[in-house]
Design a protein around this motif. Structure first.
Motif, PDB file in Angstrom:
ATOM      1  N   ALA A  92       0.825  -1.301   0.051  1.00 47.24           N
ATOM      2  CA  ALA A  92      -0.114   0.026  -0.262  1.00 47.24           C
ATOM      3  C   ALA A  92       0.793   1.191  -0.054  1.00 47.24           C
ATOM      4  N   ILE A  93       2.090   1.314   0.883  1.00 53.15           N
ATOM      5  CA  ILE A  93       2.865   2.440   0.825  1.00 53.15           C
ATOM      6  C   ILE A  93       3.623   2.697  -0.693  1.00 53.15           C
ATOM      7  N   THR A 121     -15.785  10.514  14.975  1.00 50.59           N
ATOM      8  CA  THR A 121     -14.367  10.761  13.905  1.00 50.59           C
ATOM      9  C   THR A 121     -14.282   9.795  12.985  1.00 50.59           C
ATOM     10  N   GLU A 122     -13.814  10.376  11.681  1.00 46.25           N
ATOM     11  CA  GLU A 122     -13.644   9.091  10.878  1.00 46.25           C
ATOM     12  C   GLU A 122     -12.476   8.502  11.079  1.00 46.25           C
ATOM     13  N   GLN A 123     -12.386   7.152  11.232  1.00 37.69           N
ATOM     14  CA  GLN A 123     -11.203   6.373  11.624  1.00 37.69           C
ATOM     15  C   GLN A 123     -10.067   6.152  10.526  1.00 37.69           C
ATOM     16  N   PRO A 124      -8.928   6.814  10.575  1.00 39.59           N
ATOM     17  CA  PRO A 124      -8.112   6.500   9.269  1.00 39.59           C
ATOM     18  C   PRO A 124      -7.714   4.948   9.037  1.00 39.59           C
ATOM     19  N   ARG A 125      -7.473   4.679   7.840  1.00 37.50           N
ATOM     20  CA  ARG A 125      -7.307   3.113   7.722  1.00 37.50           C
ATOM     21  C   ARG A 125      -6.225   2.468   8.438  1.00 37.50           C
ATOM     22  N   ALA A 126      -5.140   3.184   8.863  1.00 35.07           N
ATOM     23  CA  ALA A 126      -3.937   2.668   9.553  1.00 35.07           C
ATOM     24  C   ALA A 126      -4.424   2.323  10.764  1.00 35.07           C
ATOM     25  N   ALA A 127      -5.409   2.872  11.358  1.00 32.98           N
ATOM     26  CA  ALA A 127      -5.936   2.639  12.772  1.00 32.98           C
ATOM     27  C   ALA A 127      -7.310   1.723  12.668  1.00 32.98           C
ATOM     28  N   GLN A 128      -7.630   1.028  11.529  1.00 35.20           N
ATOM     29  CA  GLN A 128      -8.750   0.082  11.240  1.00 35.20           C
ATOM     30  C   GLN A 128      -8.266  -1.453  11.313  1.00 35.20           C
ATOM     31  N   SER A 129      -9.100  -2.057  11.786  1.00 34.95           N
ATOM     32  CA  SER A 129      -8.808  -3.547  11.706  1.00 34.95           C
ATOM     33  C   SER A 129      -8.781  -4.119  10.495  1.00 34.95           C
ATOM     34  N   GLU A 130      -8.343  -5.306  10.121  1.00 33.57           N
ATOM     35  CA  GLU A 130      -8.277  -5.805   9.050  1.00 33.57           C
ATOM     36  C   GLU A 130      -9.636  -6.206   8.590  1.00 33.57           C
ATOM     37  N   ALA A 131     -10.446  -6.525   9.688  1.00 30.91           N
ATOM     38  CA  ALA A 131     -11.885  -7.072   9.125  1.00 30.91           C
ATOM     39  C   ALA A 131     -12.637  -5.800   8.831  1.00 30.91           C
ATOM     40  N   PHE A 186      -5.863  -5.173   1.591  1.00 33.84           N
ATOM     41  CA  PHE A 186      -7.128  -4.324   1.618  1.00 33.84           C
ATOM     42  C   PHE A 186      -6.823  -3.006   1.302  1.00 33.84           C
ATOM     43  N   THR A 187      -5.602  -2.538   2.154  1.00 36.27           N
ATOM     44  CA  THR A 187      -5.304  -1.180   2.241  1.00 36.27           C
ATOM     45  C   THR A 187      -5.132  -0.757   0.888  1.00 36.27           C
ATOM     46  N   THR A 188      -4.231  -1.621   0.067  1.00 36.89           N
ATOM     47  CA  THR A 188      -4.015  -1.349  -1.294  1.00 36.89           C
ATOM     48  C   THR A 188      -5.296  -1.235  -2.289  1.00 36.89           C
ATOM     49  N   LEU A 189      -6.008  -2.150  -2.093  1.00 38.02           N
ATOM     50  CA  LEU A 189      -7.291  -2.318  -2.994  1.00 38.02           C
ATOM     51  C   LEU A 189      -8.120  -1.130  -2.609  1.00 38.02           C
TER      52      LEU A 189
END
Length: 313
Positions: free
Chosen positions: A9-10, A186-196, A38-41
């Motif tokens: 993703a990075i 607050t919208e959760q940044p993707r880095a802070a979200q779980s894989e699920a 998932f982060t990349t997609l």
């Protein structure tokens, strides 16, 4: 600086910024984990479905398409097939979809939110949930492409309701923004979200950007409509119990009232006529509903375990 061992993703973010040659070099990139996939997609889907950005020119680039294809094919294999053969008669397909919706209509986290969760936990849950059908309006718009007759009219009716039937103040995304301000969500940044959570969010992108998965999209969106009403009623119980501000109510009250009708109409006026005309779509419709069910279940279990553990600590 990124290396071949950096998360895909990075590397993809850097390649978009660097331009075409960097994207070509990344076409065969391999994610370091499911989460990375998932982060990349989600970034790939942003190019097609998110707000217009300067990188949107790369949405259809062959290198991006190649990367997307390989990541999605692995994921689709994981999402799995139906348990047994799919029915082909319209009434049986409708019954199977309704049965799947009833089986896990109220995950444990909703009962906990309604009856026991503290107010801070309710707010944290609503921040993570993002509404019962985040981005639903755009997904419905994508799903109606190529349909005709009653199914197209049903999805148009559904979409117009998402648009507040022409009243800007009643647009569902506007109501959710009002809710967010009232509760300080607050919208959760993707880095802070779980894989699920990432997988659940990505499923809409998978379905909306692959025309061959239109039957799966119909089933997934139909399941969402069939399940949203009871879940929203549980949230309303929580708002009542915790004496939430008045501005928090309209979004969930609207969904609690109209989504049961939307679910019934989606099945009666979209699913059944489509299966009558295209019985070969039946397996895809039910498969998509299963995919939505599985990704939702993993997300809600994850949220419930996380919030209750945090609350008990």
């Amino acid at each position: 600086m990124t290396t071949m061992t950096s998360p895909l993703a990075i590397r993809f973010d850097h390649a978009l910024a660097e331009g075409e040659s960097a994207l070509v070099a990344l076409a065969g990139g391999v994610p370091v984990s499911r989460r990375d996939r998932f982060t990349t997609l989600l970034t790939v889907y942003d190019l097609r479905l998110g707000p217009l950005s300067r990188y949107a020119q790369f949405a259809e680039h062959p290198a991006v398409a190649t990367l997307k294809w390989h990541l999605e094919q692995e994921w689709i294999r994981e999402l799995g097939a139906l348990d047994g053969p799919a029915p082909t008669s319209p009434d049986d397909v409708a019954a199977a979809l309704r049965a799947l919706a009833a089986r896990d209509r109220l995950p444990a986290v909703y009962a906990w939110i309604a009856k026991d969760a503290s107010w801070p936990d309710v707010v944290r849950f609503l921040s993570l949930e993002g509404g019962p059908d985040g981005g639903f309006d755009d997904l419905v718009a994508m799903c109606q492409i190529g349909l005709t007759g009653r199914p197209k009219l049903e999805l148009a009716t559904n979409y117009w309701d998402e648009m507040g039937n022409g009243d800007r103040a009643a647009v569902h995304t506007t109501l959710h923004q009002q809710l967010s301000v009232a509760l300080g969500l607050t919208e959760q940044p993707r880095a802070a979200q779980s894989e699920a959570a990432l997988e659940r969010a990505a499923l809409g992108g998978l379905l909306a950007t692959n025309r061959g998965l239109q039957p799966e999209m119909l089933g997934a969106l139909g399941l969402t409509e069939l399940q949203a009403g009871p879940r929203c009623r549980m949230v309303l119980h929580a708002l009542d119990r915790c004496e939430a501000p008045a501005a928090a109510y309209p979004f969930y009250r609207e969904h609690a009232e109209v989504d049961p009708r939307h679910g019934k109409d989606w099945v009666d006026n979209a699913i059944i006529p489509i299966v009558e005309e295209h019985p070969e779509w039946s397996s895809g419709i039910l498969r998509g509903a299963c995919w939505r069910s599985r990704t939702n279940a993993a997300f809600f279990d994850d949220v419930y375990d996380g919030l209750t553990a945090q609350s008990a600590a």
